[in-house]
Design a protein around this motif. Structure first.
Motif, mmCIF file in Angstrom:
data_model
loop_
_atom_site.group_PDB
_atom_site.id
_atom_site.type_symbol
_atom_site.label_atom_id
_atom_site.label_comp_id
_atom_site.label_asym_id
_atom_site.label_seq_id
_atom_site.Cartn_x
_atom_site.Cartn_y
_atom_site.Cartn_z
ATOM 1 N N THR A 87 0.808 -1.201 0.224
ATOM 2 C CA THR A 87 -0.030 -0.056 0.078
ATOM 3 C C THR A 87 0.972 1.340 0.009
ATOM 4 O OG1 THR A 87 -0.102 0.013 2.448
ATOM 5 C CG2 THR A 87 -1.959 -1.245 1.268
ATOM 6 N N MET A 88 0.439 2.462 -0.574
ATOM 7 C CA MET A 88 0.984 3.551 -0.832
ATOM 8 C C MET A 88 0.150 4.749 -0.403
ATOM 9 S SD MET A 88 4.227 3.716 -1.407
ATOM 10 C CE MET A 88 4.665 5.159 -2.419
ATOM 11 N N GLN A 97 -3.958 0.425 -2.838
ATOM 12 C CA GLN A 97 -3.534 -0.955 -3.069
ATOM 13 C C GLN A 97 -2.494 -0.791 -4.033
ATOM 14 O OE1 GLN A 97 -4.387 -3.571 -0.515
ATOM 15 N NE2 GLN A 97 -5.460 -1.626 0.469
ATOM 16 N N THR A 98 -1.190 -1.447 -4.106
ATOM 17 C CA THR A 98 -0.239 -1.502 -5.258
ATOM 18 C C THR A 98 0.420 -2.825 -5.240
ATOM 19 O OG1 THR A 98 1.548 -0.452 -3.491
ATOM 20 C CG2 THR A 98 0.470 0.992 -4.749
ATOM 21 N N LEU A 99 1.115 -2.975 -6.205
ATOM 22 C CA LEU A 99 2.255 -3.902 -6.332
ATOM 23 C C LEU A 99 3.714 -3.293 -6.682
ATOM 24 C CD1 LEU A 99 0.661 -6.089 -9.280
ATOM 25 C CD2 LEU A 99 0.403 -6.211 -6.590
ATOM 26 N N TYR A 101 8.255 -4.387 -6.275
ATOM 27 C CA TYR A 101 9.462 -5.275 -6.174
ATOM 28 C C TYR A 101 10.101 -4.854 -4.780
ATOM 29 C CZ TYR A 101 8.618 -6.533 -11.201
ATOM 30 O OH TYR A 101 8.217 -6.941 -12.247
ATOM 31 N N ASN A 102 10.226 -5.777 -3.880
ATOM 32 C CA ASN A 102 10.971 -5.416 -2.637
ATOM 33 C C ASN A 102 10.565 -4.244 -2.108
ATOM 34 O OD1 ASN A 102 12.699 -7.227 -4.280
ATOM 35 N ND2 ASN A 102 14.416 -7.082 -2.978
ATOM 36 N N GLY A 103 9.020 -3.897 -2.210
ATOM 37 C CA GLY A 103 9.010 -2.749 -1.589
ATOM 38 C C GLY A 103 7.218 -2.774 -2.080
ATOM 39 N N ALA A 104 6.659 -1.556 -1.515
ATOM 40 C CA ALA A 104 5.051 -1.298 -1.836
ATOM 41 C C ALA A 104 4.685 -1.070 -3.391
ATOM 42 C CB ALA A 104 4.550 -0.329 -0.908
ATOM 43 N N TYR A 105 5.781 -0.274 -4.050
ATOM 44 C CA TYR A 105 5.223 0.419 -5.270
ATOM 45 C C TYR A 105 6.668 0.605 -5.958
ATOM 46 C CZ TYR A 105 3.255 3.383 -8.877
ATOM 47 O OH TYR A 105 3.098 3.862 -10.200
ATOM 48 N N GLN A 227 -8.039 4.569 -4.980
ATOM 49 C CA GLN A 227 -7.315 3.507 -5.649
ATOM 50 C C GLN A 227 -7.004 3.412 -7.222
ATOM 51 O OE1 GLN A 227 -6.511 0.760 -3.435
ATOM 52 N NE2 GLN A 227 -7.294 2.269 -1.983
ATOM 53 N N PHE A 228 -6.033 2.683 -7.693
ATOM 54 C CA PHE A 228 -6.022 2.609 -8.882
ATOM 55 C C PHE A 228 -7.043 2.057 -9.691
ATOM 56 C CE2 PHE A 228 -1.221 2.181 -8.277
ATOM 57 C CZ PHE A 228 -1.097 3.500 -8.463
#
Length: 488
Positions: A87-88, A97-99, A101-105, A227-228
């Motif tokens: 999450t960001m 709500q996000t995706l 790599y090795n972190g939230a966004y 949200q996106f």
């Protein structure tokens, strides 16, 4: 999509063209009388979603972290990259709500050196399959991370390759069929910095986050709950949003403490093209294309970036007073504000020579011809849509390639198509029969195809495997505007 059906589809396409307004975009306009091809504006490809100026307060540009290696020495480096949910807080109120790599966004920056052996352990902590495509990297097909190399939910996969290419700004993102566009839109994208001895000796800005900044440009659509809103924004002809995020930051700024500042610009949007310029109409000095340094800096007043394209520019601030307004703009929309300090560090003059590019070899070349056509759900390359079970082209390692890539000006056309080729870096021989502009004569892996335009490229495959070539409008890619070449 069979070729014989295109006549009927073309009639339908004429009607569909009335649904959206198509706004084009230019190639870079250079100083000294060089002009770009085409007279377009800020975005293209689909029914237009206009960017709207954000009312958010200025925020310091988020910097992707430099990923700490699992181990590293002069000859080898190893990393672990995990795709995960998060999450960001992009806006005040509810988190998004996000995706990442090795972190939230988004993701971290992986640093590799020419000549190093690289090991990357990729972990998929998502609930669905993904893949890890190393966009712009020259590596074997099995390591490329295209749709033939998915990583199932909850599983791990390891890749290994040797870095053979020069210094460049590359990136990585998903490439799993059916989910690429949405996964990228939700945040899966990271950077790779390739270093080499020659570029390290140049007096270029290269202190990360001090005078050397990554700038990942993306447009997103938010709903009323922050949200996106991919489903609502979705268009088969290219999904766009009205809000700009730069490294995941709304309305960002950087503090400039040196007379030269380097921006590594990445178009990480699904479908939007950008035309970038400085607010004071000063020229930027472009020093690199997708795959590495140019032979010398090229002044550009307008810089066009299609989805997937990268460019490195240096901005000279010597003659500017502290506090003087300066921003990178996309039309009337600020992309990044530069806040100039009073005593900026001197870095000397920008080098007049940056790199030596090898002579293009076309003798004995294999010639291929590709025609991109269509829009929305009806897109094709040479009249065919992608099939994982079909090899469209074949080539041999070490044999020079000359490809002629055309964007058909047919009844079903009218869209630009950023052409991307996996596993190699190419050089542009000509654009519509003319030599490419000076800032497009370096190493490229993505080039924008205007409607009716023809681009001729040259390259040589260095590795074996199956590689993709496709439109980097991610929704076009998902509709099947992609093919496969087997290199043996």
């Amino acid at each position: 999509m069979r070729a014989k059906n295109w006549g009927l589809i073309g009639i339908v396409g004429v009607a569909l063209l009335g649904i959206g307004i198509v706004i084009g975009q230019t190639r870079p306009t250079m100083m000294g009388g060089r002009t770009s091809r085409g007279m377009d504006m800020m975005s293209s490809n689909s029914a237009t979603t206009n960017l709207t100026a954000t009312a958010a307060p200025s925020q310091k540009l988020r910097l992707p972290p430099l990923l700490k290696p699992d181990y590293s020495d002069a000859k080898s480096v190893a990393y672990t990259v995990t795709a995960q949910t998060g999450t960001m807080a992009f806006k005040s109120g509810q988190k998004t709500q996000t995706l990442g790599y090795n972190g939230a966004y988004l993701g971290p920056v992986l640093q590799v050196k020419q000549g190093q052996n690289v090991t990357i352990t990729t972990k998929n902590a998502l609930k669905s399959a993904t893949s890890f495509h190393w966009h712009g990297a020259v590596l074997p097909g099995k390591m490329d991370g295209g749709p033939n190399e998915p990583v199932a939910a909850g599983t791990t996969k390891q890749i290994k390759f040797k870095v053979t290419q020069p210094a460049a700004t590359l990136w990585f993102h998903p490439h799993v069929m059916g989910s690429t566009a949405k996964q990228v839109y939700q945040g899966l994208a990271g950077l790779i910095y390739v270093r080499d001895a020659a570029s390290q000796k140049l007096k270029l800005p290269q202190k990360y986050g001090v005078d050397d900044f990554p700038v990942v440009i993306q447009d997103r659509q938010f709903d009323a709950h922050n949200q996106f809103d991919y489903a609502k924004a979705y268009s088969a002809d290219g999904t766009k949003g009205s809000t700009l995020l730069i490294n995941g930051t709304l309305n960002p700024y950087i503090t400039v403490k040196s007379q030269l500042v380097r921006l590594r610009l990445v178009n990480g949007s699904n479908a939007r093209n950008y035309q970038l310029a400085l607010s004071n109409h000063q020229a930027m000095q472009q020093i690199a294309d997708d795959g590495g340094l140019l032979t010398k800096p090229v002044p550009v007043k307008k810089l066009a970036l299609a989805p997937g394209e990268r460019a490195e520019v240096v901005i000279e601030t010597t003659q500017l007073a502290a506090g003087q307004p300066l921003a990178v703009m996309a039309g009337k929309q600020p992309v990044l504000t530069l806040r100039l300090t009073q005593d900026r560090r001197k870095l000397g003059q920008l080098p007049t020579t940056l790199a030596t590019l090898p002579k293009l070899v076309t003798d004995g070349a294999q010639h291929q011809h590709l025609t991109f056509s269509g829009m929305g759900h009806m897109v094709a390359i040479n009249g065919k849509t992608y099939s994982q079970n079909r090899i469209d082209l074949t080539a041999k390692v070490g044999q020079p390639q000359v490809w002629t890539v055309k964007n058909d000006r047919g009844m079903m056309s009218g869209r630009t198509h950023p052409f991307h080729l996996h596993g190699v870096q190419f050089r542009i021989l000509s654009i519509d029969g003319q030599a490419p502009p000076a800032n497009e004569r370096g190493w490229k892996d993505t080039v924008d195809l205007k409607t009716g335009s023809t681009v001729k490229i040259a390259f040589t495959f260095k590795n074996r495997g199956i590689y993709m070539y496709h439109c980097h409008n991610l929704e076009h890619e998902e509709q099947g505007m992609m093919g496969q070449i087997k290199v043996s």
